[in-house]
Motif scaffolding. Structure first.
Motif, short mmCIF file in Angstrom:
data_model
loop_
_atom_site.label_atom_id
_atom_site.label_comp_id
_atom_site.label_asym_id
_atom_site.label_seq_id
_atom_site.Cartn_x
_atom_site.Cartn_y
_atom_site.Cartn_z
N ALA A 1 -24.28 2.55 34.06
CA ALA A 1 -23.85 1.38 34.98
C ALA A 1 -22.55 1.62 35.20
O ALA A 1 -21.80 1.35 36.18
N GLU A 2 -21.51 1.92 34.00
CA GLU A 2 -20.29 1.89 34.06
C GLU A 2 -19.76 3.15 35.10
O GLU A 2 -18.69 2.98 35.72
N SER A 3 -20.63 4.17 34.91
CA SER A 3 -20.25 5.33 36.01
C SER A 3 -20.42 4.94 37.42
O SER A 3 -19.75 4.99 38.45
N ALA A 4 -21.55 4.21 37.57
CA ALA A 4 -21.78 3.35 39.12
C ALA A 4 -20.73 2.64 39.48
O ALA A 4 -20.11 2.73 40.47
N GLU A 5 -20.21 1.63 38.32
CA GLU A 5 -19.32 0.73 38.67
C GLU A 5 -18.03 1.68 39.10
O GLU A 5 -17.26 1.24 40.08
N ASP A 6 -17.80 2.62 38.27
CA ASP A 6 -16.55 3.50 38.59
C ASP A 6 -16.63 4.11 40.05
O ASP A 6 -15.65 4.09 40.81
N TRP A 7 -17.65 4.54 40.43
CA TRP A 7 -17.86 5.19 41.88
C TRP A 7 -17.85 4.03 42.92
O TRP A 7 -17.17 4.38 44.02
N LEU A 8 -18.44 3.06 42.36
CA LEU A 8 -18.14 2.04 43.69
C LEU A 8 -16.79 1.56 43.79
O LEU A 8 -16.58 1.23 44.90
N LYS A 9 -16.16 1.62 42.73
CA LYS A 9 -14.73 1.45 42.72
C LYS A 9 -14.06 2.33 43.57
O LYS A 9 -13.09 2.08 44.62
N ARG A 10 -14.31 3.34 43.34
CA ARG A 10 -13.66 4.70 44.14
C ARG A 10 -13.99 4.67 45.58
O ARG A 10 -13.47 4.83 46.46
#
Length: 171
Positions: free
Chosen positions: A145-154
């Motif tokens: 989830a954190e990784s997906a959130e990071d990707w979404l931010k990117r």
């Protein structure tokens, strides 16, 4: 029958006196009987009787009856003691069997407790394993989830970078 009776009976036999009897046919314990007087007057201790007193058969039959009654009483008591002894042996055997059964039940209880403790350890280990697996999955899900959130931010940042300059500055 008591010791005083037998002592009195022995004394009477030694003095050749008849033993008095009671209504039930057993000899009674009483004081010494007076000796019959001869025609010449009272006897003195220094003069022996001229003729020994006669002993009727009834006196000896009373002694034999007494001995017979004592023998019968002893046999009855022996019978009662044998019955009590048999009862005691039976109760002792039952007690021993109960003790053995208790020991067997204790051993079975110990075995069941050991098996139950082993099963509890197995279930606890299984539960602990499942909890660890769930924790690991939860941590992995959090990381994803954190990784997906990071990707979404990117992605969001990249999409903002692609917008024309006017909007780019606003973001």
């Amino acid at each position: 029958m008591n010791a005083a009776f037998w002592a009195e009976l022995d004394a009477r036999i030694a003095r050749a006196e008849p033993a008095p009897s009671t209504a039930d046919g057993n000899p009674a314990v009483a004081g010494p009987l007076p000796v019959a007087a001869s025609g010449a007057g009272p006897e003195t201790p220094s003069e022996p009787p001229s003729e020994p007193p006669s002993r009727p058969d009834a006196d000896w039959s009373q002694v034999l009856d007494t001995l017979s009654a004592a023998s019968i009483a002893a046999q009855e008591q022996d019978q009662r003691l044998r019955q009590r002894s048999a009862t005691c042996e039976t109760l002792s055997a039952e007690l021993q069997a109960a003790r053995q059964e208790i020991e067997a039940l204790r051993a079975h209880l110990q075995e069941v407790q050991t098996q139950a403790a082993s099963r509890v350890r197995e279930v606890e280990a299984l539960a602990d394993g499942r909890v660890r697996d769930a924790d690991e999955r939860a941590e992995a899900a959090i990381v994803r989830a954190e990784s997906a959130e990071d990707w979404l931010k990117r992605i969001e940042q990249a999409s903002r970078d692609l917008l024309p300059d006017g909007r780019h500055a606003a973001a």
